[in-house]
Enzyme design. Sequence first.
Site, short mmCIF file in Angstrom:
data_model
loop_
_atom_site.label_atom_id
_atom_site.label_comp_id
_atom_site.label_asym_id
_atom_site.label_seq_id
_atom_site.Cartn_x
_atom_site.Cartn_y
_atom_site.Cartn_z
N MET A 29 143.80 -61.84 -23.52
CA MET A 29 142.92 -62.07 -22.38
C MET A 29 141.62 -62.80 -22.78
SD MET A 29 141.33 -59.40 -19.60
CE MET A 29 142.89 -58.73 -19.06
N TYR A 70 149.66 -59.45 -29.90
CA TYR A 70 150.60 -58.64 -29.12
C TYR A 70 152.03 -59.10 -29.30
CZ TYR A 70 146.54 -56.92 -26.46
OH TYR A 70 145.36 -56.36 -26.08
N LYS A 123 139.16 -80.59 -3.65
CA LYS A 123 139.65 -79.23 -3.38
C LYS A 123 139.66 -78.40 -4.66
CE LYS A 123 144.35 -81.02 -3.78
NZ LYS A 123 145.45 -81.65 -3.04
N ARG A 127 155.97 -80.46 3.77
CA ARG A 127 154.96 -79.40 3.74
C ARG A 127 154.18 -79.39 5.06
NH1 ARG A 127 150.68 -79.51 -1.21
NH2 ARG A 127 150.13 -81.44 -0.14
#
Length: 380
Positions: free
Chosen positions: A316, A268, A38, A136
């Site tokens: 980023m 930043y 998956k 679940r």
Amino acid sequence: MSIKYRCWAEVDLAALRENLAWLRHRIGPGVKILTVVKADAYGHGLKQIAACLMRSGTDIFGVANLAEAQSLRAVGPGWPVLMLGACLPHEIEAAVRDDIRPTVSSLAEAHAFARVARRRGRTVSVHLKVDTGMGRLGAPVASAVELAGRIRALPSLRLEGIYTHFASAEDDPAFTALQLRRFANVLTAVRKAGLEVPLVHASNSAALLYEREARFNLVRPGLLVYGVMPPGRRRPPRDLANRLRPALSWKARVCLIKEIGPGDSLSYGRMFTASRRMKVATVSAGYGDGYLRAAGGRAQVLVGGRRCAVLGRITMDQMLVDVSRVPRVAVGDEVVLIGRQGGQSISATTLAGWAGSIPWEVLTSITYRVPRLYRGESAA
Ligand SMILES: *Cc1c(COP(=O)(O)O)cnc(C)c1O
């Protein structure tokens, strides 16, 4: 082969093949392996990984959803594919058409599949899931046997499998034992009711490591196949831990080198301020490539065979790295985010630790922007 890339992943298919062979050796004959592919094969690339596993003798594939199941069908027809997630009502038609094995948790789901199968003149092989404590998917323990009987009574369905999923096999032996007892009780009752179910399964990677009793006749490893240990309080058997090899390495490059001095701040938010002269490299990977931003200020990468600290916030597209102790660093040099360099190595699990995360998230977070390069194919 990686010369033209600024941030890329190398996937060693030989490692994948050897990991599967070693797991098969460990569990012995008579137990089948469902490899979980998956989320784009845990970020390794579904098509290439599936093709490799098909050649390496996987028995069944496990996917999360219908789109993944259909991608698998395009790689190679004939392999059984179990959809581990619930099939939504609008997906049932396509799932039956494409011969995907659904996970069934309720009578409503069973009836929905039976209806479509009957209309199409097909028999659908289903796996009944039992909720023993994950909460679940799955039928409650109390009604699982009745549901098994009802599925059995529907002529267009074949009850091929029954399974459960552990919530904490890597950390909690007591709760895992409780789940296992609940599942064993359901199996006993199913047998007493005269219902034969060919496939019985419970083990994810952690249970495969720690719960011999939970192997039944099929196991469902994901992470271990990719050569990564599930982190947790329980300690894995040494031979396995040493044998499995991570298939994925993740790399970037030095794109600028500069000197900074006391008082200079970086990135930043100015979370890092230098207290001495240092040599800093700007590196061509950031959270846009999937490097978890939460690892900023704690993470390390490998440059010139040395562990180097990531400084300040991860941005980023770039991150800043202290290369003061790397003697001959140059623009274009390889930087290892996950993998080996010199005698050093950084695992997906270690990187996850720096980010307060887990290796599953680290691997599946690597974005589309990072090309996956494959090697180790020729040994197939
Ligand atoms: C993802 C998943 C697995 C594989 O888990 P790993 O911890 O990666 O081995 C097995 N079973 C189910 C139901 C899953 O969803």
